[in-house]
Design a protein around this motif. Structure first.
Motif, short mmCIF file in Angstrom:
data_model
loop_
_atom_site.label_atom_id
_atom_site.label_comp_id
_atom_site.label_asym_id
_atom_site.label_seq_id
_atom_site.Cartn_x
_atom_site.Cartn_y
_atom_site.Cartn_z
N ASP A 63 1.13 -1.65 -0.11
CA ASP A 63 -0.06 -0.17 -0.83
C ASP A 63 0.99 0.96 -0.29
OD1 ASP A 63 -1.86 -1.17 0.51
OD2 ASP A 63 -2.79 -1.27 1.88
N LEU A 64 0.25 2.21 -0.43
CA LEU A 64 1.74 3.70 -0.74
C LEU A 64 0.87 4.07 0.34
CD1 LEU A 64 0.16 5.17 -4.58
CD2 LEU A 64 2.83 3.72 -3.86
N ALA A 65 2.14 4.43 1.48
CA ALA A 65 1.94 5.00 2.47
C ALA A 65 1.51 4.21 3.53
CB ALA A 65 1.62 6.44 2.80
N GLY A 66 1.34 2.37 2.87
CA GLY A 66 1.08 2.11 4.16
C GLY A 66 2.03 1.47 5.46
N LYS A 67 1.41 0.44 6.39
CA LYS A 67 1.72 -0.20 7.40
C LYS A 67 3.22 -0.46 6.91
CE LYS A 67 -2.78 -1.42 8.40
NZ LYS A 67 -3.73 -3.11 9.25
N LEU A 68 3.71 -1.46 5.86
CA LEU A 68 4.62 -1.70 5.73
C LEU A 68 5.88 -0.39 5.80
CD1 LEU A 68 4.12 -4.66 3.17
CD2 LEU A 68 5.32 -4.70 5.60
N ALA A 69 5.46 0.04 5.21
CA ALA A 69 6.12 1.61 5.23
C ALA A 69 6.41 2.51 6.60
CB ALA A 69 5.93 2.63 4.29
N ILE A 70 5.23 2.59 7.09
CA ILE A 70 5.04 2.75 8.47
C ILE A 70 6.55 1.54 9.08
CG2 ILE A 70 4.27 2.93 11.33
CD1 ILE A 70 2.19 3.80 9.10
N LEU A 90 4.20 12.71 4.76
CA LEU A 90 2.55 12.94 5.06
C LEU A 90 2.51 13.51 6.52
CD1 LEU A 90 1.44 10.26 2.99
CD2 LEU A 90 2.19 11.94 1.80
N SER A 91 1.04 14.81 6.36
CA SER A 91 0.76 15.00 7.74
C SER A 91 0.17 14.10 8.23
CB SER A 91 0.02 16.42 7.30
OG SER A 91 -1.32 16.48 6.59
N ALA A 92 -0.34 14.07 9.56
CA ALA A 92 -1.94 13.25 9.63
C ALA A 92 -2.71 13.16 8.84
CB ALA A 92 -2.25 13.62 11.61
N ASP A 93 -3.22 13.95 8.66
CA ASP A 93 -4.24 14.54 7.65
C ASP A 93 -4.32 13.67 6.44
OD1 ASP A 93 -5.35 15.44 9.83
OD2 ASP A 93 -5.45 18.14 8.53
N GLU A 94 -3.00 13.86 6.08
CA GLU A 94 -2.99 13.12 4.36
C GLU A 94 -2.64 11.58 4.75
OE1 GLU A 94 -0.27 16.68 2.37
OE2 GLU A 94 0.55 15.34 3.73
N HIS A 95 -1.67 11.20 5.60
CA HIS A 95 -1.44 9.77 6.15
C HIS A 95 -2.75 9.29 6.24
CE1 HIS A 95 -0.95 5.89 8.26
NE2 HIS A 95 0.08 6.14 7.45
N ALA A 96 -3.76 9.90 6.68
CA ALA A 96 -5.67 8.99 7.06
C ALA A 96 -5.90 9.24 5.69
CB ALA A 96 -6.26 10.45 7.88
N ALA A 100 -7.33 5.30 3.90
CA ALA A 100 -8.89 5.49 4.12
C ALA A 100 -8.82 4.79 2.38
CB ALA A 100 -9.80 7.39 3.86
N LEU A 101 -8.37 5.98 1.44
CA LEU A 101 -8.36 5.08 -0.02
C LEU A 101 -7.59 4.16 0.09
CD1 LEU A 101 -7.44 8.59 -1.51
CD2 LEU A 101 -9.41 7.78 -1.70
N ASN A 102 -6.61 3.67 0.45
CA ASN A 102 -5.81 1.86 0.28
C ASN A 102 -6.74 0.73 0.75
OD1 ASN A 102 -3.58 2.67 -0.43
ND2 ASN A 102 -2.64 3.45 1.25
N THR A 103 -7.67 1.20 2.25
CA THR A 103 -8.82 -0.02 2.28
C THR A 103 -10.05 0.25 1.64
OG1 THR A 103 -8.21 1.05 4.72
CG2 THR A 103 -10.15 -0.38 4.47
N THR A 121 3.81 13.82 -7.65
CA THR A 121 3.78 14.26 -5.98
C THR A 121 2.83 13.79 -5.38
OG1 THR A 121 2.03 16.33 -6.30
CG2 THR A 121 4.81 16.46 -6.62
N LYS A 122 2.63 13.92 -4.06
CA LYS A 122 1.63 13.03 -3.28
C LYS A 122 0.33 13.52 -3.95
CE LYS A 122 2.11 16.36 0.34
NZ LYS A 122 2.67 16.13 1.98
N ASP A 123 1.00 14.73 -3.88
CA ASP A 123 -0.83 15.82 -4.42
C ASP A 123 -1.14 14.87 -5.67
OD1 ASP A 123 -1.04 17.30 -2.84
OD2 ASP A 123 -0.04 18.42 -3.52
#
Length: 166
Positions: A63-70, A90-96, A100-103, A121-123
């Protein structure tokens, strides 16, 4: 180049799917070691794989910016690719939003959202995510497999510097 050497060098080009390199070598006889030639035979091999095997390749992507990355569990290639797009900052809001999108994406399609992040970019990634989540399953399978092949091309170009570009 011997088969074991080829697989050791190119087995990670398709994420956690060394069978692509194994079969590509077996099918390629004397594959010239250029990004273009290796990419062509590996993509032919990927396309010839069974539907279940191709889904397996898609599911091997994190997943992008997912659990494995963390948790620090990404492959070196994935870690560098995600960092290049700022997904490691990512900011907390961006990570959230990514979570949500990954799920939602995995629930709908059965595999993670895949995009070649180089130059994005992340955007840009979030915008593509939000657009592609409305695709049909067939459309998204085609898009995701095309992105896997693009990621493979980019990885090969970095592995074979100075060679022809695909």
């Amino acid at each position: 180049m011997h088969r074991d050497d080829f697989v050791a060098r190119f087995g990670g080009v398709f994420e956690h799917s060394p069978f692509i390199a194994e079969r590509a070598f077996d099918a390629g006889a004397e594959i010239p070691l250029t990004a273009q030639s290796v990419h062509a035979v590996m993509c032919d091999t990927f396309r010839a794989a069974s539907a279940a095997e191709r889904i397996g390749v898609l599911r091997a992507h994190p997943d992008l910016a997912g659990k494995l990355a963390i948790a620090g569990g990404l492959t070196q290639d994935s870690k560098a690719e995600q960092a290049s797009a700022g997904l490691d900052r990512l900011s907390a809001d961006e990570h959230a939003r990514f979570t949500a999108l990954n799920t939602a994406y995995v629930e709908k399609f059965g595999f993670p959202f895949i995009i070649a992040v180089k130059g994005l970019t992340k955007d840009d990634i979030l915008a593509a995510f939000e657009t592609r989540i409305d695709n049909s399953v067939d459309q998204e399978f085609e898009t995701a497999t095309a992105q896997v092949e693009k990621i493979a091309r980019l990885r090969l170009q970095s592995m074979l510097p100075g060679e022809d570009n695909v």
